[in-house]
Each structure stands twice: as structure tokens, then as C-alpha cells.
Scaffold this active site. Sequence first.
Site, PDB file in Angstrom:
ATOM      1  N   SER A   1       0.796  -1.229   0.000  1.00 52.27           N
ATOM      2  CA  SER A   1       0.000   0.000   0.000  1.00 52.27           C
ATOM      3  C   SER A   1       0.829   1.280   0.000  1.00 52.27           C
ATOM      4  O   SER A   1       0.368   2.309  -0.465  1.00 52.27           O
ATOM      5  CB  SER A   1      -0.982   0.015   1.172  1.00 52.27           C
ATOM      6  OG  SER A   1      -0.308   0.233   2.386  1.00 52.27           O
TER       7      SER A   1
ATOM      8  N   LYS B   1      -0.106   4.902   6.720  1.00 54.22           N
ATOM      9  CA  LYS B   1      -0.582   5.636   5.540  1.00 54.22           C
ATOM     10  C   LYS B   1      -0.025   7.053   5.562  1.00 54.22           C
ATOM     11  O   LYS B   1       0.522   7.512   6.543  1.00 54.22           O
ATOM     12  CB  LYS B   1      -2.123   5.715   5.519  1.00 54.22           C
ATOM     13  CG  LYS B   1      -2.832   4.382   5.605  1.00 54.22           C
ATOM     14  CD  LYS B   1      -2.618   3.531   4.381  1.00 54.22           C
ATOM     15  CE  LYS B   1      -3.297   2.170   4.567  1.00 54.22           C
ATOM     16  NZ  LYS B   1      -2.836   1.180   3.659  1.00 54.22           N
TER      17      LYS B   1
END
Length: 184
Positions: free
Chosen positions: A46, A94
Site C-alpha cells: 500500500s 498511511k
Amino acid sequence: MPVMAQRMRSSKRYLRAFVSGFFVAVPVTVTFLDRFACVARVEGASMQPFLNPEGGSKCDVVLLNRWSVRNYQVERGDIVSLLSPKNPQQKIIKRVIGLEGDFIRTLSYKNRFVRVPDGHFWIEGDHHGHSLDSNSFGPVSVGLLHARASHIIWPPKRWQQIKPCLPPNREPLDTEEEGDEDEL
């Protein structure tokens, strides 16, 4: 016999010193890890290409600075660790794209544009399409924030400080710009 007795006393002293040092070191270490910093292995795709650029089984290890987010202060472009809004048992890592009050052009969320509510921020993985992020679950509460990634510490060839930066075309929109697009 006196030599043996002296060795026994000396051994007991060393054992007591070790045990008392252990009982001091453990709370200090736990407090440090709880309040200041810890390390984490970044798994998955990711955050590619910034983290785990080689993919596969080669994972980056990052230093997570807990102290820097104690007042929930992050900036756009920071890479943060937080509890997953979908699974509170899991921590995710993230990039912060938007802060409270920002207007965001989403990538695949149910609404094309979102105003980040107070007490929330918008997070995304760098590898769109391979990331479970705000485009899946919306703005995230700052209360889920765990730490800010400050350095890549493994592998040694990737040692570096992590500086905040936004991917191209991921800056928040101006309010006027967002309003103009709604009229089109």
C-alpha cells in the site's frame, strides 16, 4: 572454606544487582516504548514505492515517533501509524493527505469531494488501488493516531529520515476551486 563463602557472597551481590537493574530497566523501556518511540515492520504494497520499493518479502522497518503526535498534531504529507477504523486490532501505516477543514478530491470514495470534518484527517496509501484507506472508509478520527514514521531504519541501504511530502495532484483543494468544479 572462606574462599567459597566469599564467592557465594559475591555471586549473590551480582545476582541482586542484576535483578534490581532488571526491575529498573523494564519499566523504563516500557515507558520509553509507550511514550516516545518504537519500531515497526511495514508489510504490504500500500505504501509503494516510498516504502517497500522492492516488494515481495523485503519489508522496510521504520522508527515510529509517538512523542511527536501526543497532541494529535500531524501535517500533510506525514506518514503515520494508526489503528485501523475497520479492525481496531490492526495498525496501518498511511500518508496524511488532508487535515480538518480541507477539501479533498477523492480517488474512489462514494463522494467525489469531501470536506474533512473537525477532529479527523484524510489518509491514503501511496499505491492507489492496493490500499485500504480513506478512499474506502472516509475521514479518520485523530483519536486513532498512534505515531508518525520518522526514519527508515532497515534495510541499511535505505536509511533515511522521512520528510513530509504529498504525492503529485493530492494537495487539498481551495474552497473556491472546489465550488467552481461543483458548478460545472
